[in-house]
Scaffold this motif. Structure first.
Motif, mmCIF file in Angstrom:
data_model
loop_
_atom_site.group_PDB
_atom_site.id
_atom_site.type_symbol
_atom_site.label_atom_id
_atom_site.label_comp_id
_atom_site.label_asym_id
_atom_site.label_seq_id
_atom_site.Cartn_x
_atom_site.Cartn_y
_atom_site.Cartn_z
ATOM 1 N N GLN A 69 0.833 -1.208 0.000
ATOM 2 C CA GLN A 69 0.000 0.000 0.000
ATOM 3 C C GLN A 69 0.869 1.260 0.000
ATOM 4 O O GLN A 69 0.597 2.205 -0.753
ATOM 5 C CB GLN A 69 -0.921 0.001 1.220
ATOM 6 N N MET A 76 2.283 1.891 -3.457
ATOM 7 C CA MET A 76 1.264 2.425 -4.369
ATOM 8 C C MET A 76 0.950 3.889 -4.032
ATOM 9 O O MET A 76 0.819 4.723 -4.920
ATOM 10 C CB MET A 76 -0.022 1.591 -4.294
ATOM 11 N N GLU A 77 0.844 4.185 -2.748
ATOM 12 C CA GLU A 77 0.607 5.569 -2.323
ATOM 13 C C GLU A 77 1.738 6.476 -2.804
ATOM 14 O O GLU A 77 1.498 7.605 -3.238
ATOM 15 C CB GLU A 77 0.505 5.656 -0.798
ATOM 16 N N THR A 130 -4.320 6.919 -0.296
ATOM 17 C CA THR A 130 -4.579 5.711 0.497
ATOM 18 C C THR A 130 -5.771 4.936 -0.053
ATOM 19 O O THR A 130 -5.711 3.717 -0.245
ATOM 20 C CB THR A 130 -4.804 6.068 1.982
ATOM 21 N N ALA A 167 -4.826 3.425 -3.454
ATOM 22 C CA ALA A 167 -3.892 2.311 -3.273
ATOM 23 C C ALA A 167 -4.647 1.065 -2.803
ATOM 24 O O ALA A 167 -4.419 -0.041 -3.304
ATOM 25 C CB ALA A 167 -2.801 2.682 -2.275
#
Length: 196
Positions: A131, A134-135, A154, A157
Motif C-alpha cells: 500500500q 502504491m501511495e 490511500t 492504493a
C-alpha cells in the motif's frame, strides 16, 4: 553454499507450491516427504518444525510478487506508466500465479486471519508495504501534476490492491482465467478516472 543451505533450499523449492495450495494446516508431513523424497528426520533436521518451513515457503512464494512489483515501480517514466507496469506485471504473471494455487500473499493472509499467528503479522506488513508503495507512486503523480491533488492516495492504493487480489480470487475460484485480464482492464479504467 553449504550442504545444509543447499538441502534447505531444495526442500523449500519442492514444497513451497504445496503450502501455497494447501496452506500450512493442510500440508501434511507425508506431502513434504513425498515431494522431497526425504525422510521426516531429514526434513526436521533442516527446519525446527512445520511452522518454520511454512514461513520459509511463504518468503519463497512472495519473492515472485516482490520482484515484479518493485521492478514495475522502479521503471523509468511518469507515475501513470509505473501503475500500468504494475498492472502489466500481474497480467503477465497471472498464468504462473493461477497454476501455483493463487496469490501466495492472499492465501497466507486468509489462513493467518483464521488463527495462524505466525504468518498474520508477516502478511499484514507485506500488504502495508504494498500500500505504501502504491501511495508513493500516486503522490509522485500528484507532485508532478499528472494526477489530481484531490485524489486520496490511500483509498486509491487500497482499491488497486483489493481489485487485483479480488480479480485473482474470482478467476481462481471460478476457474475462469479469462476473467482476470478483463477485470484488471476494468480496474485500470476506474483508477485512471479516479486520478484525473
Amino acid at each position: 553454499m553449504t550442504k545444509s543451505e543447499h538441502t534447505k533450499r531444495f526442500i523449500i523449492e519442492k514444497v513451497a507450491h504445496i503450502f501455497n495450495k494447501k496452506g500450512a494446516y493442510g500440508t501434511s508431513l507425508s506431502d513434504i516427504t513425498k515431494a522431497t523424497g526425504l525422510t521426516k528426520g531429514a526434513v526436521y533436521g533442516n527446519f525446527q518444525d512445520k511452522d518454520t518451513l511454512a514461513e520459509a515457503c511463504f518468503d519463497h512464494n512472495l519473492k515472485f510478487f516482490q520482484k515484479g512489483l518493485y521492478k514495475a515501480i522502479a521503471t523509468q517514466g511518469n507515475a501513470w506508466h509505473k501503475l500500468e507496469m504494475v498492472f502489466a506485471f500481474y497480467e503477465e504473471g497471472f498464468p504462473f500465479v493461477y497454476a501455483n494455487g493463487g496469490c501466495a500473499l492472499m492465501n497466507s493472509a486468509v489462513e493467518a486471519d483464521d488463527g495462524y499467528p505466525l504468518l498474520k503479522q508477516r502478511t499484514r506488513s507485506t500488504f502495508e508495504n504494498w500500500q505504501k508503495e502504491m501511495e508513493g507512486v500516486i503522490r509522485e503523480g500528484q507532485t508532478t501534476g499528472e494526477f489530481s491533488r484531490t485524489a486520496n492516495p490511500t483509498s486509491i492504493a487500497r482499491l488497486i490492491i483489493g481489485g487485483i487480489e479480488g480479480a485473482i480470487l474470482v478467476a481462481k475460484s471460478t476457474q475462469d482465467m479469462d476473467s482476470f485480464p478483463k477485470t484488471l482492464n476494468h480496474l485500470k479504467t476506474i483508477i485512471e478516472k479516479e486520478l484525473k
